[in-house]
Design a protein around this motif. Structure first.
Motif, PDB file in Angstrom:
ATOM      1  N   LEU A   6      11.695  -0.911  -2.516  1.00  0.00           N
ATOM      2  CA  LEU A   6      11.325  -1.255  -3.627  1.00  0.00           C
ATOM      3  C   LEU A   6      10.604  -2.570  -3.739  1.00  0.00           C
ATOM      4  O   LEU A   6      11.465  -3.676  -3.424  1.00  0.00           O
ATOM      5  N   GLN A   7       9.252  -2.574  -3.815  1.00  0.00           N
ATOM      6  CA  GLN A   7       8.576  -3.944  -3.827  1.00  0.00           C
ATOM      7  C   GLN A   7       7.321  -3.798  -4.759  1.00  0.00           C
ATOM      8  O   GLN A   7       6.611  -2.890  -4.738  1.00  0.00           O
ATOM      9  N   LYS A   8       7.374  -4.950  -5.673  1.00  0.00           N
ATOM     10  CA  LYS A   8       6.131  -5.079  -6.249  1.00  0.00           C
ATOM     11  C   LYS A   8       5.744  -3.670  -7.269  1.00  0.00           C
ATOM     12  O   LYS A   8       4.649  -3.440  -7.718  1.00  0.00           O
ATOM     13  N   GLY A   9       6.907  -3.245  -7.675  1.00  0.00           N
ATOM     14  CA  GLY A   9       6.750  -2.089  -8.514  1.00  0.00           C
ATOM     15  C   GLY A   9       6.664  -0.486  -7.808  1.00  0.00           C
ATOM     16  O   GLY A   9       6.492   0.570  -8.119  1.00  0.00           O
ATOM     17  N   TYR A  10       6.280  -0.875  -6.321  1.00  0.00           N
ATOM     18  CA  TYR A  10       6.055   0.448  -5.485  1.00  0.00           C
ATOM     19  C   TYR A  10       7.242   0.742  -4.684  1.00  0.00           C
ATOM     20  O   TYR A  10       8.335  -0.115  -4.515  1.00  0.00           O
ATOM     21  N   VAL A  11       7.061   2.126  -4.345  1.00  0.00           N
ATOM     22  CA  VAL A  11       8.416   2.902  -3.662  1.00  0.00           C
ATOM     23  C   VAL A  11       7.942   3.360  -2.203  1.00  0.00           C
ATOM     24  O   VAL A  11       6.911   3.944  -2.065  1.00  0.00           O
ATOM     25  N   LYS A  12       8.683   2.772  -1.350  1.00  0.00           N
ATOM     26  CA  LYS A  12       8.359   3.120   0.086  1.00  0.00           C
ATOM     27  C   LYS A  12       9.693   4.070   0.598  1.00  0.00           C
ATOM     28  O   LYS A  12      10.737   3.606   0.508  1.00  0.00           O
ATOM     29  N   LYS A  20       0.888  -1.121  -0.073  1.00  0.00           N
ATOM     30  CA  LYS A  20       0.056   0.060   0.037  1.00  0.00           C
ATOM     31  C   LYS A  20       1.011   1.430  -0.054  1.00  0.00           C
ATOM     32  O   LYS A  20       1.400   1.805   1.080  1.00  0.00           O
ATOM     33  N   THR A  21       1.053   1.833  -1.297  1.00  0.00           N
ATOM     34  CA  THR A  21       1.633   3.041  -1.360  1.00  0.00           C
ATOM     35  C   THR A  21       1.389   3.680  -2.717  1.00  0.00           C
ATOM     36  O   THR A  21       0.899   2.896  -3.716  1.00  0.00           O
ATOM     37  N   THR A  22       1.345   5.024  -2.873  1.00  0.00           N
ATOM     38  CA  THR A  22       1.036   5.700  -3.902  1.00  0.00           C
ATOM     39  C   THR A  22       2.200   5.911  -4.932  1.00  0.00           C
ATOM     40  O   THR A  22       1.873   6.216  -6.170  1.00  0.00           O
ATOM     41  N   GLU A  23       3.314   5.787  -4.545  1.00  0.00           N
ATOM     42  CA  GLU A  23       4.384   5.987  -5.431  1.00  0.00           C
ATOM     43  C   GLU A  23       4.778   4.722  -6.127  1.00  0.00           C
ATOM     44  O   GLU A  23       4.991   3.667  -5.437  1.00  0.00           O
ATOM     45  N   THR A  24       5.003   4.743  -7.456  1.00  0.00           N
ATOM     46  CA  THR A  24       5.594   3.694  -8.135  1.00  0.00           C
ATOM     47  C   THR A  24       6.720   4.055  -8.916  1.00  0.00           C
ATOM     48  O   THR A  24       7.117   5.198  -9.064  1.00  0.00           O
ATOM     49  N   ALA A  25       7.504   2.874  -9.257  1.00  0.00           N
ATOM     50  CA  ALA A  25       8.753   2.970 -10.214  1.00  0.00           C
ATOM     51  C   ALA A  25       9.105   1.687 -10.860  1.00  0.00           C
ATOM     52  O   ALA A  25       8.925   0.952  -9.999  1.00  0.00           O
ATOM     53  N   SER A  26       9.349   1.829 -12.129  1.00  0.00           N
ATOM     54  CA  SER A  26       9.661   0.551 -12.832  1.00  0.00           C
ATOM     55  C   SER A  26      11.036   0.573 -13.387  1.00  0.00           C
ATOM     56  O   SER A  26      11.761  -0.602 -13.558  1.00  0.00           O
TER      57      SER A  26
END
Length: 349
Positions: A298-304, A218-224
């Protein structure tokens, strides 16, 4: 079909019954994980059989068939361009990547749930690595060390095996002809047990498990596409939305196995920044791995965006005072100097 089933079928036919709805058990072919490593054929490290979802590998959180009681093997793996591609990294539960001298990193790969036959090339020891290894209860394996570093290990800093004492003995270490020293010394893991036992070390010491979650991230920031630099090269991770894993690159060269070009795929990328200080004319460093600082998970395409803390010797992501769990799978930890810290990491979708 098992022998018992064959007998039952024969008996039923003989007494005139009609057997219906019977099918043969599917036979699954054994997967050849690695075709061939230098010097040795790679074996299946651990037979996980019918995995029990209630039993997890301590360092990966992945389901296994029975609890593991083997000790972690922490190996210093050469990451010089002349040492790539390496051998064995695809089996590592956790890899720590930290600067050695200059702007070239060295890897400490921790093997627990899987142990390949060949790992390397293997390079020399550094205190910040063997302190991490010891805090995990690992057997620390390296090849060579400066005198003062070797003295620290001899005085009990960590349980260790130094390849300089077993150089090319064909049982624990082998020099390969397709590379030149110091990039050609490989660990033969089949020799670890006898060598460690001769030194009085136990190999039955399973670690305390890390914290894992199987819930949605659960996070709004993504990065591939994530990249940053240690100085000489760009380290890059690319997220595959289909496989839900990250692949790693040094500049444009993908990190892969030497033997069969298997890509190194990762489930957790933990990037943290901390103070580095050059302490001698050889460029050796002291690195602060005991304090705290900024980090990315970085997990599952998301950034924390989290903090890192050293808790009982383990570098962990922390948010609001609570450890942020990893997702099950393999983890790569990048330790950056504060001068090239989190703010220099480039992330795009």
């Amino acid at each position: 079909m098992s022998q018992v089933k064959k007998i039952v079928v024969i008996v039923l036919i003989l007494i005139g019954l009609v057997l219906t709805g019977c099918s043969e058990e599917e036979v699954k072919p054994t997967r050849d994980q690695q075709k061939k490593e230098p010097a040795e054929q790679v074996h299946e490290p651990i037979d996980v059989g019918n995995k029990n979802p209630d039993i997890m590998a301590p360092l990966t959180g992945e389901a296994i068939d029975e609890p593991l009681n083997n000790r972690i093997i922490a190996v210093m793996v050469n990451n010089h361009p002349k040492a790539r591609p390496q051998s064995g990294l695809s089996a590592a539960d956790i890899v720590f990547e930290i600067l050695a001298e200059g702007n070239i990193t060295r890897l400490m790969a921790m093997f627990h749930s899987k142990v390949p036959d060949v790992i390397g090339p293997v390079r020399s020891a550094r205190p910040y690595y063997f302190n991490l290894a010891d805090d995990y209860g690992a057997l620390y394996i390296y090849h060579g060390a400066a005198g003062f570093i070797e003295d620290m290990l001899k005085n009990g800093a960590a349980d260790y095996l130094n390849g300089a004492y077993y150089d090319n003995n064909q049982m624990l270490f082998k020099r390969e002809s397709f590379r030149v020293a110091p990039h050609n010394s490989y660990l033969l893991t089949n020799g670890i047990e006898a060598t460690a036992t001769n030194k009085g070390y136990s190999l039955e010491q399973s670690p305390e498990p890390l914290t894992f979650t199987r819930e949605d991230i659960k996070t709004t920031e993504t990065a591939s596409d994530i990249s940053f630099s240690y100085g000489n090269e760009t380290t890059r991770y690319v997220y595959d939305t289909t496989l839900e894993t990250y692949t790693r690159f040094n500049d444009q060269a993908q990190t892969k196995e030497l033997s069969d070009e298997t890509p190194i795929t990762l489930d957790n990328i933990f990037i943290l920044e901390t103070d580095h200080e050059v302490i001698d004319s050889a460029g050796r460093r002291e690195i602060d791995l005991t304090s705290s600082g900024d980090a990315l998970l970085l997990q599952k395409g998301y950034v924390k965006r989290v903090k890192w803390e050293n808790r009982d010797g383990r570098l962990l992501p922390v948010e609001n005072g609570e450890v942020v769990p990893f997702v099950p799978g393999q983890t790569w930890v990048n330790v950056l100097p504060t001068s090239r810290g989190i703010d220099t990491v480039t992330m795009t979708d």
